[in-house]
Design a protein around this motif. Structure first.
Motif, mmCIF file in Angstrom:
data_model
loop_
_atom_site.group_PDB
_atom_site.id
_atom_site.type_symbol
_atom_site.label_atom_id
_atom_site.label_comp_id
_atom_site.label_asym_id
_atom_site.label_seq_id
_atom_site.Cartn_x
_atom_site.Cartn_y
_atom_site.Cartn_z
ATOM 1 N N ALA A 26 31.556 60.892 58.617
ATOM 2 C CA ALA A 26 32.814 61.627 58.457
ATOM 3 C C ALA A 26 32.691 63.066 58.954
ATOM 4 O O ALA A 26 33.637 63.621 59.515
ATOM 5 C CB ALA A 26 33.239 61.619 56.987
ATOM 6 N N CYS A 73 31.419 53.789 59.089
ATOM 7 C CA CYS A 73 32.162 54.952 59.606
ATOM 8 C C CYS A 73 32.095 56.142 58.658
ATOM 9 O O CYS A 73 31.956 57.290 59.099
ATOM 10 C CB CYS A 73 33.624 54.576 59.833
ATOM 11 S SG CYS A 73 33.956 53.801 61.420
ATOM 12 N N ARG A 74 32.187 55.872 57.374
ATOM 13 C CA ARG A 74 32.226 56.968 56.398
ATOM 14 C C ARG A 74 30.960 57.809 56.424
ATOM 15 O O ARG A 74 30.986 58.994 56.098
ATOM 16 C CB ARG A 74 32.463 56.422 54.991
ATOM 17 C CG ARG A 74 33.913 56.091 54.692
ATOM 18 C CD ARG A 74 34.135 55.931 53.205
ATOM 19 N NE ARG A 74 33.358 54.837 52.645
ATOM 20 C CZ ARG A 74 33.761 53.571 52.592
ATOM 21 N NH1 ARG A 74 34.963 53.229 53.075
ATOM 22 N NH2 ARG A 74 32.993 52.638 52.065
ATOM 23 N N CYS A 76 32.696 63.567 68.149
ATOM 24 C CA CYS A 76 32.892 62.338 67.390
ATOM 25 C C CYS A 76 31.618 61.594 67.013
ATOM 26 O O CYS A 76 30.518 61.964 67.352
ATOM 27 C CB CYS A 76 33.832 61.388 68.138
ATOM 28 S SG CYS A 76 35.283 62.183 68.824
ATOM 29 N N HIS A 119 35.223 54.487 64.699
ATOM 30 C CA HIS A 119 35.196 55.804 65.336
ATOM 31 C C HIS A 119 35.635 56.879 64.358
ATOM 32 O O HIS A 119 36.566 56.696 63.581
ATOM 33 C CB HIS A 119 36.146 55.805 66.549
ATOM 34 C CG HIS A 119 36.111 57.059 67.351
ATOM 35 N ND1 HIS A 119 37.027 58.080 67.192
ATOM 36 C CD2 HIS A 119 35.262 57.466 68.318
ATOM 37 C CE1 HIS A 119 36.748 59.048 68.041
ATOM 38 N NE2 HIS A 119 35.678 58.710 68.737
ATOM 39 N N ARG A 120 34.912 58.014 64.382
ATOM 40 C CA ARG A 120 35.330 59.214 63.678
ATOM 41 C C ARG A 120 35.592 60.282 64.729
ATOM 42 O O ARG A 120 34.747 60.531 65.593
ATOM 43 C CB ARG A 120 34.246 59.700 62.722
ATOM 44 C CG ARG A 120 33.954 58.772 61.560
ATOM 45 C CD ARG A 120 35.040 58.681 60.526
ATOM 46 N NE ARG A 120 35.614 59.945 60.126
ATOM 47 C CZ ARG A 120 36.253 60.144 58.966
ATOM 48 N NH1 ARG A 120 36.387 59.128 58.110
ATOM 49 N NH2 ARG A 120 36.772 61.317 58.682
ATOM 50 N N ARG A 121 36.756 60.939 64.668
ATOM 51 C CA ARG A 121 37.150 61.834 65.751
ATOM 52 C C ARG A 121 37.104 63.311 65.381
ATOM 53 O O ARG A 121 37.605 63.714 64.334
ATOM 54 C CB ARG A 121 38.569 61.495 66.228
ATOM 55 C CG ARG A 121 38.947 62.287 67.481
ATOM 56 C CD ARG A 121 40.353 62.055 67.928
ATOM 57 N NE ARG A 121 40.606 62.748 69.205
ATOM 58 C CZ ARG A 121 41.801 63.084 69.663
ATOM 59 N NH1 ARG A 121 42.876 62.784 68.963
ATOM 60 N NH2 ARG A 121 41.920 63.714 70.820
ATOM 61 N N THR A 147 39.385 52.062 63.395
ATOM 62 C CA THR A 147 38.558 50.871 63.557
ATOM 63 C C THR A 147 39.324 49.822 64.344
ATOM 64 O O THR A 147 40.562 49.814 64.374
ATOM 65 C CB THR A 147 38.148 50.265 62.191
ATOM 66 O OG1 THR A 147 39.336 49.939 61.447
ATOM 67 C CG2 THR A 147 37.290 51.235 61.390
ATOM 68 N N ASP A 179 34.039 50.058 57.634
ATOM 69 C CA ASP A 179 34.541 51.315 57.075
ATOM 70 C C ASP A 179 33.407 52.115 56.426
ATOM 71 O O ASP A 179 33.352 53.341 56.550
ATOM 72 C CB ASP A 179 35.629 51.033 56.039
ATOM 73 C CG ASP A 179 36.937 50.566 56.674
ATOM 74 O OD1 ASP A 179 37.101 50.764 57.893
ATOM 75 O OD2 ASP A 179 37.777 50.005 55.955
ATOM 76 N N GLY A 211 33.356 63.507 62.635
ATOM 77 C CA GLY A 211 34.740 63.380 63.055
ATOM 78 C C GLY A 211 35.684 63.623 61.910
ATOM 79 O O GLY A 211 36.232 62.681 61.319
ATOM 80 N N SER A 263 31.852 59.107 72.281
ATOM 81 C CA SER A 263 31.496 60.387 71.684
ATOM 82 C C SER A 263 31.026 61.320 72.784
ATOM 83 O O SER A 263 30.194 60.937 73.612
ATOM 84 C CB SER A 263 30.370 60.199 70.659
ATOM 85 O OG SER A 263 29.839 61.438 70.250
ATOM 86 N N SER A 310 40.014 58.875 61.732
ATOM 87 C CA SER A 310 39.136 57.712 61.662
ATOM 88 C C SER A 310 39.894 56.502 62.174
ATOM 89 O O SER A 310 41.100 56.363 61.935
ATOM 90 C CB SER A 310 38.678 57.467 60.217
ATOM 91 O OG SER A 310 37.886 56.303 60.126
#
Length: 611
Positions: A29, A25-26, A2, A48-50, A38, A22, A32, A77, A36
């Motif tokens: 990407a 986060c992007r 992540c 978070h990106r998973r 928040t 956002d 993750g 992560s 996604s």
């Protein structure tokens, strides 16, 4: 695995800043691709990106929990390999779990032990906890620095992220690189905490950073220590094997497809054989992948770094352990593809100039990701067991600088002429490296009564484990996460690192060779060819067509008066472009790689350079 990011602001309401979160986060990407999430509170926004590895349905993040005194929110992560034992301990202390994920174990562990949870974790991790009970952010990074984590203090709080690009996506951040940032790029050292970008910091390995209304606070929860090693040769070899068996067993745990990265050297072959041995009783085969270059084995020419091609040894191991093996064969066009270089530079956020070493790793990981989500790697064994040739070089042992710089000619080798002469004078890389070396050596833990020779070998090991290995681990993380592949590094288990670090040099070389302890601990499960093989670094293409393509691309940039020429030595680059391709040596190729990387980096980030 992540990617995480966040924004803490103690004065302003962040509930209207979801779009900015956002955007942060992007940028991650690729780290993750599976999900996604928040969580936006008044003073804390976490994203978070998973990449789903364990408990696929239950490990969604951010993970929140409410207490009578306030809400807690975690973004995490990495992997905690002892999460099963910790869950049992926490249940015994009255905690109840809603998922099977290691993420919830970390969150419940924080509730029980606060930031002290860090000392109880075995794994690779970087996580952030917003504690609404005290309006406090806690950032934690694993002991060896396997997983990255950065932060950027602001007037009212802090920004953080797994990668600089997440922080740079926030409009509060100036895209500026100062003199120390440039020094970090071109000196081939690793200043602890330096993130290249002005105002940005790296959470150091083994460190907890807390941010509250009173400011930023740091605490080191783990560092290498000098302790007396009392085991004899046989006991030491046995202990190393016991640790490796346990480590590989833990790191094979996954709810998704896994594999091993195999180079045919002792390190990766040992991990492959241990994994195969562990999986065999359950009827499972280990999958292995290797990178190779078109025609490399047939046309290989030995040099001072690489005496043999990898291919034959890779196949010996694959046949010996009966792995389901696949070679990823790359040709010069693939390696030199500008889009591949662009992806590699974007992944690293900085122009390291490693060229085909980065590009081939990116392409290898990209191909592996088509078949597996988790891979085990032999990374870091050389730093831990003393595998590099320069560990045995009297000149390097006597040098008062970083060993790898002494081995490659230091800062005065021809390749260091890559910088613009005026900029080189301003940066004074020689002075910078000398100061960083002094600082690193001042941290060295020693034992009373240790001989001068033993102390020097401890110093060389320490420098590799606290500086050099971090460069390699960062490269591994960025290249793998750029394609959504989790790469685990068994040799970086802190128990193994601590144990081997304190073994005397005579034990580490008891058979008269490099990495004696690792060889002795795994010889019984490896083919003889690999046990006897001389150390060979990560492979690099020898095809002159690759160098010729670099020259062509660099020549095109020279005709455009590329902005990279404001930082680099134009005369040196023009000479590199006009050298006959079959005569392009390592320094010349490095000049070309740097030029192309810096050009892409300036285009991608448009940083303000302030020296």
């Amino acid at each position: 695995m992540c990617g995480i990011c966040g924004w803490i602001d103690f004065r302003n309401d962040l509930e209207q800043q979801r779009d900015t979160l956002d955007a942060m986060c992007r940028t991650m990407a690729c780290r993750g691709p599976d999900a996604s999430g928040t969580s936006v509170l008044r003073h804390a926004a976490l994203g978070h990106r998973r990449l789903a590895i364990i408990d696929l349905p239950g490990g969604a993040q951010p993970m929140n929990t409410r207490t009578p005194d306030g809400e807690l929110c975690l973004v995490y992560s990495g992997e905690t390999y002892n999460f099963t034992e910790l869950r049992g301990e926490l249940r015994g202390r009255g905690h109840h779990f809603e998922t099977d994920s290691d993420t919830e174990v970390v969150l419940r562990g924080y509730l029980e032990w606060g930031e002290g949870v860090a000392e109880r974790l075995n794994g690779m991790y970087a996580f952030a906890v917003w504690d609404g009970r005290a309006d406090k952010l806690t950032l934690v990074r694993d002991r060896m620095g396997i997983k990255p984590l950065y932060y950027y203090p602001t007037d009212n709080g802090v920004l953080f992220g797994s990668e600089p690009k997440a922080i740079l996506a926030n409009p509060l951040v100036e895209h500026r690189v100062d003199a120390d940032g440039l020094r970090e790029l071109f000196a081939l050292t690793k200043q602890p905490g330096n993130a290249v970008w002005s105002g940005m910091h790296e959470v150091e390995p083994g460190t907890v950073v807390t941010v509250d209304r009173d400011g930023t606070h740091r605490r080191t929860y783990w560092r290498l220590a000098a302790t007396e090693h009392t085991d004899g040769t046989e006991a030491t070899v046995t202990k190393v094997r016991e640790l490796l068996d346990d480590i590989v067993d833990r790191q094979l745990v996954s709810d998704v497809a896994r594999c091993v990265l195999l180079s045919g050297g002792l390190d990766s072959s040992a991990i492959t054989a241990l994994a195969a041995r562990r999986l065999a009783p359950s009827g499972q085969d280990v999958r292995s992948f290797a990178v190779d270059f078109l025609g490399q084995t047939e046309n290989f020419v030995s040099d001072s770094l690489r005496e043999t091609p990898d291919g034959p040894y890779v196949h010996d191991v694959a046949e010996h352990v009966r792995s389901r093996h696949r070679d990823i064969v790359l040709d010069p066009q693939m390696l030199a593809d500008p889009e591949v270089r662009r992806a590699a530079v974007a992944a690293r956020d900085v122009p390291m100039g490693l060229g085909d070493l980065d590009n081939s790793l990116y392409l290898l990981f990209k191909s592996v990701r088509e078949h597996s989500t988790v891979a085990l790697s032999g990374e870091s064994a050389d730093e831990i067991f003393g595998g590099y040739k320069w560990f045995f070089d009297p000149h390097v042992r006597e040098a008062e600088t970083f060993p790898w710089l002494a081995a490659f000619g230091g800062l005065h080798s021809p390749g260091r002429e890559i910088l613009d002469p005026t900029l080189a004078e301003q940066l004074d890389l020689t002075g910078y490296v000398a100061e960083e070396y002094r600082r690193a050596v001042s941290e060295l833990p020693t034992l009373e009564g240790e001989s001068a020779f033993e102390r020097k070998m401890r110093e060389i090991s320490y420098l590799h484990l606290t500086r050099f290995v971090r460069i390699l681990l960062d490269r591994k993380d960025r290249m793998s996460m750029a394609v959504g592949l989790e790469v685990r590094v068994p040799f970086c288990d802190h128990r193994l690192v601590e144990y081997v670090f304190n073994a005397p040099w005579a034990l580490k070389t008891y058979d008269g060779r490099e990495k004696s302890l690792l060889r002795g601990a795994t010889a019984d499960i490896l083919p003889r060819s690999v046990v006897d093989r001389v150390k060979s670094p990560y492979p690099s293409t020898q095809d002159p067509n690759y160098a010729a393509e670099l020259q062509r691309q660099a020549g095109e940039l020279l005709r455009t008066d590329d902005p990279a020429l404001s930082l680099l030595n134009e005369r040196w680059i023009r000479e590199a472009v006009t050298t006959p391709a079959e005569q392009v040596d390592a320094d010349t190729r490095n000049a070309l790689e740097r030029f192309l990387d810096v050009s892409i980096w300036l285009e991608q980030h448009n940083p303000e350079i302030k020296v």
